[in-house]
Design a protein around this motif. Structure first.
Motif, PDB file in Angstrom:
ATOM      1  N   GLN A  15       0.804  -1.225   0.000  1.00 12.14           N
ATOM      2  CA  GLN A  15       0.000   0.000   0.000  1.00 12.14           C
ATOM      3  C   GLN A  15       0.837   1.275   0.000  1.00 12.14           C
ATOM      4  O   GLN A  15       0.374   2.312  -0.440  1.00 12.14           O
ATOM      5  CB  GLN A  15      -0.956  -0.005   1.207  1.00 12.14           C
ATOM      6  N   HIS A 109       0.544  -9.402   4.353  1.00  7.99           N
ATOM      7  CA  HIS A 109      -0.544  -8.413   4.378  1.00  7.99           C
ATOM      8  C   HIS A 109      -1.207  -8.419   2.996  1.00  7.99           C
ATOM      9  O   HIS A 109      -0.935  -7.560   2.154  1.00  7.99           O
ATOM     10  CB  HIS A 109       0.008  -7.033   4.745  1.00  7.99           C
ATOM     11  N   GLU A 163      -5.564  -9.870   8.793  1.00 11.72           N
ATOM     12  CA  GLU A 163      -6.988 -10.004   8.506  1.00 11.72           C
ATOM     13  C   GLU A 163      -7.336 -11.213   7.632  1.00 11.72           C
ATOM     14  O   GLU A 163      -7.907 -11.068   6.533  1.00 11.72           O
ATOM     15  CB  GLU A 163      -7.518  -8.723   7.836  1.00 11.72           C
ATOM     16  N   GLU A 312      -4.876  -2.021  14.327  1.00 12.31           N
ATOM     17  CA  GLU A 312      -5.410  -0.987  13.411  1.00 12.31           C
ATOM     18  C   GLU A 312      -6.659  -0.377  14.027  1.00 12.31           C
ATOM     19  O   GLU A 312      -7.520  -1.086  14.571  1.00 12.31           O
ATOM     20  CB  GLU A 312      -5.806  -1.576  12.042  1.00 12.31           C
ATOM     21  N   GLU A 357      -5.524   2.097  -1.285  1.00  9.63           N
ATOM     22  CA  GLU A 357      -6.592   1.376  -0.572  1.00  9.63           C
ATOM     23  C   GLU A 357      -7.148   0.243  -1.451  1.00  9.63           C
ATOM     24  O   GLU A 357      -8.313   0.209  -1.818  1.00  9.63           O
ATOM     25  CB  GLU A 357      -7.664   2.365  -0.108  1.00  9.63           C
TER      26      GLU A 357
END
Ligand code: IFM
Length: 375
Positions: A15, A109, A163, A312, A357
């Motif tokens: 990102q 990630h 996640e 986060e 994003e």
């Protein structure tokens, strides 16, 4: 766990770094699937500007930084690790240590090296061993430096997977992210392989670094029934188990702390309809701004009897509330939780900088610092 409360910001390699052209997300971006037509290259050019970015973090009082190592950089092909890219992360760690900032290293990630997505990605059990080899390389390369920097007394923090439930839902059920599958069998396989990969990584890290504290960064939402009736209550409980609990429970015996990513509350109606509270949809993500949810989730996590690090907490910029207000409210709820005896050891804002994003591209901003992508 460590003495100091970890207080900082989080980013992820793909990102912010720019130039990650050997992973599945880059391939996805090339097929024109990013809504605003942007791409992750060069994003914030963090790959070259990490030192001045870390100064920004230091400048706002941060003592910790959560960032990820890009697997596809350090292992661009199956048979080879790139010493040049390994050295890059040595330099990032040196820059953190020099500034007295504690690293929290994320190992995965969302992005996968292309050579792994080509053999079926996480649905392929081979990923477990490949992930193990990559993690072994990371601890062999950086272990000594990390040990030295903590004097072997303070913990060395790792997140193995960011996640997993988000990754599995978007990648294997609703075709929104790579690998764009809609397959319950694929999802179950990937779920199993990811949980096995976490457990293997946990063992590898601890063998090399007994002081390590290892977890996942688990995305949890408050899930309230839409109407107060039996059917919606059951639906909310079922979805809560799937979203908030299933992966966490699967790896629960191999966690030193719980890494919590908290953003929002959703409503659940029978049979399994999930939506933001009507009238409260905020920003592009349609996330209800609900900072008190942080306290509600932290109270729930007491059950696990583990320290918690908020890995986060953040909000999309166009959500009609100033980020500093949202941050203040989150910190107030965090303090409330701690005053109730909940063992929270750290708080990371998402994100230090505006960044890429994912499918929503560069125009969707989450940063404490605004990025001018033209310059
Ligand atoms: O940008 C993402 C991040 O990669 C994972 N957690 C949620 C963030 C905001 O959507």
């Amino acid at each position: 766990m460590g003495k100091a409360f970890l207080y900082g910001c989080a980013t992820s390699a793909h990102q912010v770094e720019g130039g990650n052209i050997n992973n599945d997300w880059w391939e996805f971006e090339q097929s024109g699937l990013i809504f605003d037509g942007s791409s992750s290259n060069p994003s914030c050019d963090h790959y070259h500007r990490y030192a001045s970015d870390l100064d920004l973090l230091k400048g706002i009082g941060g003592n910790a930084y959560r960032f990820s190592i890009e697997w596809s950089r350090i292992q661009p092909v199956s048979s080879e690790f790139s010493q040049e890219e390994i050295d890059h992360y040595h330099q990032v760690l040196d820059a953190l240590i020099k500034r007295g900032i504690t690293p929290l290293i994320t190992l995965h990630h969302f992005t996968n090296p292309l050579w792994l997505s080509k053999i079926g990605g996480w649905a392929n059990p081979k990923l477990v061993d490949y992930f193990g080899q990559y993690v072994q390389k990371v601890v062999d390369e950086y272990g000594e430096k990390l040990n030295r920097s903590t004097g072997q007394t303070e913990p060395i923090y790792f997140v193995t997977l960011n996640e997993p439930s988000v990754y599995l839902l978007l990648g294997y059920l609703i075709e929104y992210w790579p690998p764009q599958k809609k397959s319950l069998i694929g999802l179950i396989k990937a779920f199993r392989n990811m949980s096995r990969a976490h457990k293997l990584a946990y063992e590898i890290i601890h063998k090399k670094l007994p002081n390590a504290k290892v977890s996942i960064a688990h995305h949890m939402s408050v899930l309230d029934p839409w109407r107060n009736n039996g059917l919606d209550n059951i639906a909310a409980k079922v979805y809560d188990w799937l979203w908030n609990q299933s992966f966490l429970n699967q790896v629960g015996d191999k966690l030193d702390y719980i890494g919590l990513n908290y953003y929002t509350r959703q409503r659940v109606a029978f049979p399994l309809k999930v939506f933001p509270t009507p009238g409260k949809e905020a920003g592009f993500a349609q996330w209800e701004i609900y900072p008190e949810g942080l306290l509600r989730i932290l109270r729930r996590l007491k059950l696990y009897k583990l320290p918690v690090i908020i890995t986060e907490y953040g909000m999309p910029q166009e959500a009609n509330i100033a980020p500093e207000k949202y941050l203040e409210q989150g910190i107030a709820y965090l303090k409330q939780a701690m005053s109730e005896g909940i063992d929270v050891r750290g708080f990371f804002y998402w994100s230090l900088l505006d960044n890429f994003e994912w499918r929503e591209g560069l125009s969707k901003r989450f940063g404490l610092y605004e990025v001018d992508y033209e310059n």
